[in-house]
Write an enzyme that holds these catalytic residues in place. Structure first.
Site, PDB file in Angstrom:
ATOM      1  N   MET A 143      -9.095   8.191   9.317  1.00 39.56           N
ATOM      2  CA  MET A 143      -9.580   8.717   8.031  1.00 39.56           C
ATOM      3  C   MET A 143     -10.530   9.894   8.263  1.00 39.56           C
ATOM      4  O   MET A 143     -11.514  10.051   7.524  1.00 39.56           O
ATOM      5  CB  MET A 143     -10.297   7.612   7.237  1.00 39.56           C
ATOM      6  CG  MET A 143      -9.376   6.478   6.863  1.00 39.56           C
ATOM      7  SD  MET A 143     -10.233   5.158   6.000  1.00 39.56           S
ATOM      8  CE  MET A 143     -11.141   4.403   7.305  1.00 39.56           C
ATOM      9  N   LYS A 201      -3.704   3.426  -2.864  1.00 40.52           N
ATOM     10  CA  LYS A 201      -4.790   4.295  -3.314  1.00 40.52           C
ATOM     11  C   LYS A 201      -4.466   5.699  -2.851  1.00 40.52           C
ATOM     12  O   LYS A 201      -4.405   5.950  -1.652  1.00 40.52           O
ATOM     13  CB  LYS A 201      -6.116   3.831  -2.703  1.00 40.52           C
ATOM     14  CG  LYS A 201      -6.505   2.465  -3.224  1.00 40.52           C
ATOM     15  CD  LYS A 201      -7.600   1.819  -2.422  1.00 40.52           C
ATOM     16  CE  LYS A 201      -7.802   0.389  -2.951  1.00 40.52           C
ATOM     17  NZ  LYS A 201      -8.555  -0.464  -2.085  1.00 40.52           N
ATOM     18  N   ASP A 222       0.819  -1.210   0.000  1.00 45.29           N
ATOM     19  CA  ASP A 222       0.000   0.000   0.000  1.00 45.29           C
ATOM     20  C   ASP A 222       0.858   1.267   0.000  1.00 45.29           C
ATOM     21  O   ASP A 222       2.070   1.211   0.146  1.00 45.29           O
ATOM     22  CB  ASP A 222      -0.909   0.004   1.245  1.00 45.29           C
ATOM     23  CG  ASP A 222      -2.071  -0.968   1.084  1.00 45.29           C
ATOM     24  OD1 ASP A 222      -2.388  -1.318  -0.058  1.00 45.29           O
ATOM     25  OD2 ASP A 222      -2.632  -1.376   2.118  1.00 45.29           O
TER      26      ASP A 222
END
Ligand SMILES: C[S@@+](CC[C@H](N)C(=O)[O-])C[C@H]1O[C@@H](n2cnc3c(N)ncnc32)[C@H](O)[C@@H]1O
Length: 266
Positions: free
Chosen positions: A172, A60, A38
């Protein structure tokens, strides 16, 4: 660890400090034929891989087109079916907001052996790295880890239930922080509740903003904290240490025998 081929290992890389991977995770990384990793994975960890290992970045990036989850699943399954030892290296713990469960499901459906190697989640490490204990006798009997990212999927969060938890750890949540704090206050959480935001926890770039539930969103704007950020709301957040002791405690996988470069990393 007796099965070393044809297996997908979902390995937690830890929160950012490369030394916070587990011994088992590091050993698998050093043996892997394929490593699918990642965006937030520290480079020092990737440099632990064999020079012949295939390294595939599937990170991402916010605001950029990302590789579809199905494509990642396919990558893992195909390589494992070729008999390779595949490490899927994920930030923190593979099963904390990392879609690790979906990858495990996909492997199981395809008949591929899948093993999970837990990691140190940023949810706990971010608090610990600034001296915030998520539990503390009489101040915090429970804590919850929650996503601050509302993408319209699923039921809305139950803020009244959240407000009753002693310590709330938000992942997040950087871009929606003001709305999140507002919702907690409307649900009855005391605006004076201490709050702390930790950016790039456990790394040399670590930064901290502290305030209250009412003030923290504005302070984070003032201090220009950018993701990745973990926010901690609760009495224990008042214990955040302002001194940056972490930088002096970073060993960075000190074994020189395993340092070097990798042809797949530019
Ligand atoms: C998709 S979630 C993955 C969480 C990961 N599985 C874990 O257990 O830490 C990504 C979020 O984790 C948090 N995060 C991860 N690493 C961080 C770090 N070093 N410092 C602060 N927050 C971090 C941020 O809230 C970021 O938006």
């Amino acid at each position: 660890m007796e099965r070393s081929t044809g297996t997908v290992y979902l390995v937690g890389a830890g929160p950012g400090d490369p030394d916070l991977i587990t011994v088992k995770g590091l050993e698998l990384l050093r043996r892997a034929g394929v490593v699918v990793y990642d965006r937030l994975i520290p480079r020092e960890l990737l440099l632990q891989c064999r020079r012949t290992a295939e390294l595939i970045h599937v990170g991402k990036k916010p605001g950029r087109p990302s590789i579809a989850q199905e494509q990642i699943n396919r990558m893992l399954i195909d390589r494992a079916l070729q008999g390779k030892l595949v490490v899927r290296l994920k930030g923190g713990d593979p099963f904390v907001f990392g879609r690790g469960g979906e990858e495990q499901n996909a492997c199981q459906k395809a008949g591929v052996h899948c093993v999970v190697v837990p990691g140190v989640s940023s949810a706990l490490a971010a608090a610990a790295s600034v001296g915030i204990p998520v539990t503390y006798r009489q101040k915090s009997r429970h804590f919850v880890v929650v996503t601050g990212h509302s993408n319209g999927e699923g039921d809305p969060l139950d803020y009244s239930a959240l407000a009753s938890i002693d310590t709330i750890v938000i992942l997040m949540g950087r871009s929606n922080l003001a709305e999140f704090c507002e919702s907690l206050m409307i649900a009855g959480k005391d605006p004076a509740t201490p709050a702390a935001c930790v950016e790039w926890a456990t790394t040399q770039k670590q930064r901290l903003s502290t305030g209250s539930l009412q003030s923290i969103a504005a302070l984070v704007e003032r201090d220009k904290l950018e993701p990745p950020v973990v926010t901690i709301v609760g009495e224990v957040a008042a214990l955040a240490a302002t001194s940056d002791s972490f930088a002096r405690e970073c060993w960075q996988l000190a074994d020189p025998a395993h340092r070097g470069d990798h042809p797949w990393l530019s």
